[in-house]
Scaffold this motif. Structure first.
Motif, mmCIF file in Angstrom:
data_model
loop_
_atom_site.group_PDB
_atom_site.id
_atom_site.type_symbol
_atom_site.label_atom_id
_atom_site.label_comp_id
_atom_site.label_asym_id
_atom_site.label_seq_id
_atom_site.Cartn_x
_atom_site.Cartn_y
_atom_site.Cartn_z
ATOM 1 N N LEU A 174 71.800 82.496 44.358
ATOM 2 C CA LEU A 174 70.750 82.624 45.284
ATOM 3 C C LEU A 174 70.116 81.169 45.476
ATOM 4 C CD1 LEU A 174 67.752 84.832 45.151
ATOM 5 C CD2 LEU A 174 67.198 82.619 45.145
ATOM 6 N N GLU A 175 70.076 80.292 44.625
ATOM 7 C CA GLU A 175 69.563 78.934 44.810
ATOM 8 C C GLU A 175 70.333 78.311 45.899
ATOM 9 O OE1 GLU A 175 67.445 77.007 40.748
ATOM 10 O OE2 GLU A 175 69.542 76.389 41.337
ATOM 11 N N LYS A 176 71.699 78.390 45.833
ATOM 12 C CA LYS A 176 72.718 77.580 46.877
ATOM 13 C C LYS A 176 72.607 78.186 48.071
ATOM 14 C CE LYS A 176 73.785 74.789 43.502
ATOM 15 N NZ LYS A 176 73.355 73.563 43.574
ATOM 16 N N ALA A 177 72.375 79.647 48.165
ATOM 17 C CA ALA A 177 72.242 80.338 49.273
ATOM 18 C C ALA A 177 71.052 80.384 50.029
ATOM 19 C CB ALA A 177 72.424 81.935 48.994
ATOM 20 N N THR A 178 70.074 79.848 49.353
ATOM 21 C CA THR A 178 68.840 80.058 50.071
ATOM 22 C C THR A 178 68.221 78.429 50.042
ATOM 23 O OG1 THR A 178 67.434 79.830 48.082
ATOM 24 C CG2 THR A 178 67.863 81.980 49.252
ATOM 25 N N GLY A 179 69.043 77.381 49.401
ATOM 26 C CA GLY A 179 68.666 75.967 49.512
ATOM 27 C C GLY A 179 67.127 75.924 48.836
ATOM 28 N N THR A 180 66.710 76.791 48.054
ATOM 29 C CA THR A 180 65.374 76.724 47.342
ATOM 30 C C THR A 180 65.749 76.862 45.844
ATOM 31 O OG1 THR A 180 64.482 77.684 49.408
ATOM 32 C CG2 THR A 180 63.317 77.626 47.541
ATOM 33 N N PRO A 181 65.095 76.243 45.146
ATOM 34 C CA PRO A 181 65.102 76.282 43.710
ATOM 35 C C PRO A 181 64.829 77.622 43.319
ATOM 36 C CG PRO A 181 64.335 74.335 44.211
ATOM 37 C CD PRO A 181 64.302 74.767 45.492
ATOM 38 N N PHE A 182 65.369 78.261 42.210
ATOM 39 C CA PHE A 182 64.893 79.764 41.866
ATOM 40 C C PHE A 182 63.455 79.955 41.657
ATOM 41 C CE2 PHE A 182 64.638 83.176 38.586
ATOM 42 C CZ PHE A 182 64.916 84.139 39.454
ATOM 43 N N THR A 194 48.573 84.379 39.071
ATOM 44 C CA THR A 194 48.323 83.145 38.860
ATOM 45 C C THR A 194 48.762 82.504 37.493
ATOM 46 O OG1 THR A 194 46.186 83.838 38.194
ATOM 47 C CG2 THR A 194 46.654 83.328 40.615
ATOM 48 N N HIS A 195 49.395 83.190 36.709
ATOM 49 C CA HIS A 195 49.618 82.776 35.228
ATOM 50 C C HIS A 195 50.990 82.978 34.967
ATOM 51 C CE1 HIS A 195 45.090 82.552 34.414
ATOM 52 N NE2 HIS A 195 44.983 83.696 34.893
ATOM 53 N N SER A 196 51.965 82.875 35.876
ATOM 54 C CA SER A 196 53.240 82.942 35.617
ATOM 55 C C SER A 196 54.145 81.753 36.109
ATOM 56 C CB SER A 196 53.672 84.255 36.420
ATOM 57 O OG SER A 196 52.928 85.503 36.035
ATOM 58 N N GLY A 197 55.127 81.313 35.715
ATOM 59 C CA GLY A 197 56.070 80.539 35.957
ATOM 60 C C GLY A 197 57.249 80.240 34.998
ATOM 61 N N TRP A 198 58.137 79.652 35.494
ATOM 62 C CA TRP A 198 59.433 79.440 34.552
ATOM 63 C C TRP A 198 59.346 78.332 33.648
ATOM 64 C CZ3 TRP A 198 62.559 83.587 34.940
ATOM 65 C CH2 TRP A 198 62.524 84.182 35.973
ATOM 66 N N PHE A 199 58.613 77.245 33.988
ATOM 67 C CA PHE A 199 58.516 75.863 33.407
ATOM 68 C C PHE A 199 57.260 75.602 33.049
ATOM 69 C CE2 PHE A 199 62.091 75.795 36.446
ATOM 70 C CZ PHE A 199 63.086 75.817 35.383
ATOM 71 N N PRO A 200 56.969 74.859 31.885
ATOM 72 C CA PRO A 200 55.565 74.394 31.381
ATOM 73 C C PRO A 200 54.725 73.916 32.506
ATOM 74 C CG PRO A 200 57.179 73.956 29.698
ATOM 75 C CD PRO A 200 57.977 74.210 30.796
ATOM 76 N N GLU A 201 55.390 73.283 33.365
ATOM 77 C CA GLU A 201 54.368 72.521 34.320
ATOM 78 C C GLU A 201 54.060 73.334 35.553
ATOM 79 O OE1 GLU A 201 58.820 71.693 35.263
ATOM 80 O OE2 GLU A 201 57.534 71.716 33.493
ATOM 81 N N GLU A 202 54.519 74.648 35.421
ATOM 82 C CA GLU A 202 54.214 75.461 36.606
ATOM 83 C C GLU A 202 52.977 76.378 36.037
ATOM 84 O OE1 GLU A 202 58.686 76.176 38.556
ATOM 85 O OE2 GLU A 202 57.977 78.030 37.548
ATOM 86 N N VAL A 203 52.597 76.183 34.925
ATOM 87 C CA VAL A 203 51.660 77.263 34.310
ATOM 88 C C VAL A 203 50.619 76.370 33.605
ATOM 89 C CG1 VAL A 203 53.337 79.138 34.034
ATOM 90 C CG2 VAL A 203 52.954 77.588 32.079
ATOM 91 N N ASP A 204 49.442 77.145 33.483
ATOM 92 C CA ASP A 204 48.511 76.511 32.395
ATOM 93 C C ASP A 204 48.878 76.628 30.827
ATOM 94 O OD1 ASP A 204 46.432 75.635 30.751
ATOM 95 O OD2 ASP A 204 44.973 76.891 31.946
ATOM 96 N N PHE A 205 49.620 75.528 30.402
ATOM 97 C CA PHE A 205 50.320 75.686 29.361
ATOM 98 C C PHE A 205 49.225 75.836 27.994
ATOM 99 C CE2 PHE A 205 53.511 74.887 25.885
ATOM 100 C CZ PHE A 205 54.661 75.908 26.441
ATOM 101 N N SER A 206 48.111 75.498 28.279
ATOM 102 C CA SER A 206 46.989 75.735 27.130
ATOM 103 C C SER A 206 46.728 77.180 26.681
ATOM 104 C CB SER A 206 45.528 75.175 27.625
ATOM 105 O OG SER A 206 45.086 75.800 28.550
#
Length: 399
Positions: free
Chosen positions: A216-224, A239-251
Motif C-alpha cells: 500500500l505504501e508503494k502503491a500510494t506513495g505515502t507512508p502507511f 486524537t490519541h492514536s498513532g503507530w509511533f511514539p512521536e505521533e501520540v502524546d506518549f505521556s
C-alpha cells in the motif's frame, strides 16, 4: 512471541465521560467490573460498549503505571496488537477507492522486490490473498526473533523477553520484509511458504499483513502511518492514536506488565502494521462505532461498496484445515483483514508481550464491545479477562 489468545477463544480508575446515576446500568456495570478487577490479577485495562449512535460506556480500571501511580484512563493508550490489522483492511479499500491499487492485482505490481511462491511460481500472490491470509506465506522464526526491538538500550530491572533485540538492530519494514520473502533475502527459506497454491489454504500470517501494508505504501506513495492518519484517524477524530511514539502524546502511554506485575521493557515492532497501533479505549470505541455504521450503510470513511467488501466473508470451508466455531473465534472466516466468528460476531483479537485485546460487534444487534489489557495473562488472568468480557456481554443490551 505473538500471543493470539487462543485459550480465551476456547473459553469463550477514572470516571467515564458519560454520566452515571446511582442505579443506572453504567453504575452497576462499573461496580461489577471494579469487583472483578479487585479479585483478579490484571494491572490495568479499559473497556467500551458502543452502538451506531456512538460510545455508550467507556472506562479505565487499575493502573497504567504502578511506579508512577498513574491510573488507567479512558484516554490511556497502549499497543492493541492484531486488532491493528483491521486498519490495513480499511486502508487497502480506501486506496482502491482512490484508484491507486487493485486487490486482485499481483502484489509484485507494487513492491520494490519480488515475492514468488517457491512451490507455485506460476501463481501470483495478490493483495486479496494477503488480506484473507491465503497467500501461503507463514511466519518464520525470524518474525519473533528479529521483530521485537527494545526502545532503550538500558532497561534497569524491567522484564526483557528473550526475543527482544537492542535498538541497534532495528530495520525498516521494507528491509525486514525483503530479508524474509525475497529469494535473495538473508532469512529467505522455502519453508516460509505452504506447499498449497496462493488462495487454497487459510494460514494466519503476520508477515503477510506487513507485506500488504508495504505494498500500500508503494502503491500510494505515502507512508502507511500517514495514510491511515489522513483517511481513518482524522475523519474519526481519533486524537490519541498513532503507530509511533512521536505521533501520540506518549505521556498517556501505559506500561505493560508480566503476569507477575513486573514492568516489561518498552519495545517496538519492526513489522508494525500487523500489531503496532497505539490507541485508547475511547478512540477505538469511535472506530468500532464507525465499523457498525459502515456495516449498516452509514459509514463515512469508506463508500458503501467498500464497506460491503470489508464485511463480505471471502473464504469457503475447504480453505481451512480446521477451524473453531467458538463465539469469538475471529478466524472462522475472513473479510478484508476483518474476522468473522460462526456466531454473528465481527472483529478481531490481539496479543503481544503484556498486551491482550478484543474488539467485536454483533452483526444482528448492532452492539459492540472492546477490551484492552496491559498485562500478560496467566491462568488467573485468563479467568479475569473472561469474567470481564462476559460482564460486558451481559450489559451490552442495556445501553
Amino acid at each position: 512471541m505473538r500471543y493470539f489468545l487462543h485459550l480465551l477463544l476456547v473459553f469463550i480508575v477514572v470516571q467515564s465521560g458519560l454520566a452515571q446515576n446511582e442505579n443506572s446500568p453504567g453504575k452497576v456495570l462499573t461496580d461489577s467490573l471494579e469487583a472483578i478487577y479487585d479479585s483478579g490479577s490484571l494491572v490495568g485495562f479499559s473497556v467500551a460498549l458502543v452502538n451506531e449512535d456512538g460510545i455508550q460506556y467507556v472506562r479505565g480500571f487499575g493502573s497504567a503505571d504502578l511506579t508512577a501511580q498513574k491510573a488507567y484512563e479512558i484516554n490511556t493508550i497502549q499497543n492493541i496488537a492484531s486488532i491493528s490489522k483491521t486498519f490495513i483492511g480499511i486502508a487497502l479499500l480506501k486506496a482502491r477507492e482512490l484508484g491507486l491499487l487493485d486487490l486482485d492485482e499481483p502484489v509484485n505490481t507494487y513492491l520494490p522486490f519480488e515475492v514468488i511462491h517457491p512451490y507455485h511460481p506460476e501463481s501470483p500472490i495478490t493483495l486479496r490473498h494477503l488480506a484473507t491470509h491465503t497467500s501461503g506465506i507463514t511466519d518464520p522464526d525470524e518474525y519473533d526473533e528479529k521483530g521485537y526491538i527494545l526502545r532503550n538500550a538500558e532497561n534497569g530491572e524491567d522484564a526483557v523477553y528473550d526475543d527482544f533485540l537492542p535498538p541497534s538492530q532495528m530495520l525498516s519494514l521494507e528491509e525486514f520484509q525483503q530479508r524474509i520473502l525475497s529469494k535473495d533475502g538473508q532469512w529467505y527459506r522455502k519453508r516460509t511458504f505452504l506447499k498449497k497454491k496462493p488462495g487454497e489454504r487459510f494460514e494466519y500470517s503476520n508477515i503477510g499483513a506487513g507485506l500488504a501494508a508495504l505494498a500500500l505504501e508503494k502503491a500510494t506513495g505515502t507512508p502507511f502511518s500517514a495514510f491511515t492518519r489522513t483517511h481513518i484517524f482524522e475523519p474519526l477524530e481519533m486524537t490519541h492514536s498513532g503507530w509511533f511514539p512521536e505521533e501520540v502524546d506518549f505521556s498517556k502511554h501505559s506500561r505493560t506488565y508480566t503476569d507477575a506485575g513486573i514492568p516489561i521493557a518498552p519495545y517496538t515492532l519492526v513489522n508494525f502494521p500487523d500489531g503496532g497501533l497505539m490507541t485508547s479505549a475511547e478512540d477505538l470505541g469511535k472506530y468500532l462505532t464507525e465499523l457498525i455504521r459502515g456495516y449498516t450503510g452509514k459509514g463515512k470513511i469508506l463508500s458503501p461498496e467498500s464497506f460491503t467488501a470489508l464485511f463480505t466473508p471471502q473464504l469457503q470451508a475447504a480453505q481451512f484445515s480446521s477451524r473453531s466455531d467458538g463465539v469469538y473465534n475471529d478466524e472462522y472466516n475472513m473479510g478484508v483483514f476483518m474476522g468473522f466468528s460462526a456466531h454473528d460476531q465481527i472483529g478481531h483479537t490481539g496479543g503481544d508481550p503484556g498486551v491482550s485485546t478484543f474488539m467485536f460487534f454483533n452483526q444482528k444487534t448492532g452492539k459492540g464491545k472492546l477490551m484492552l489489557v496491559n498485562t500478560d495473562l496467566n491462568k488467573k488472568g485468563v479467568e479475569t479477562f473472561k469474567a470481564i468480557w462476559k460482564t460486558l456481554e451481559t450489559f451490552e443490551g442495556q445501553f
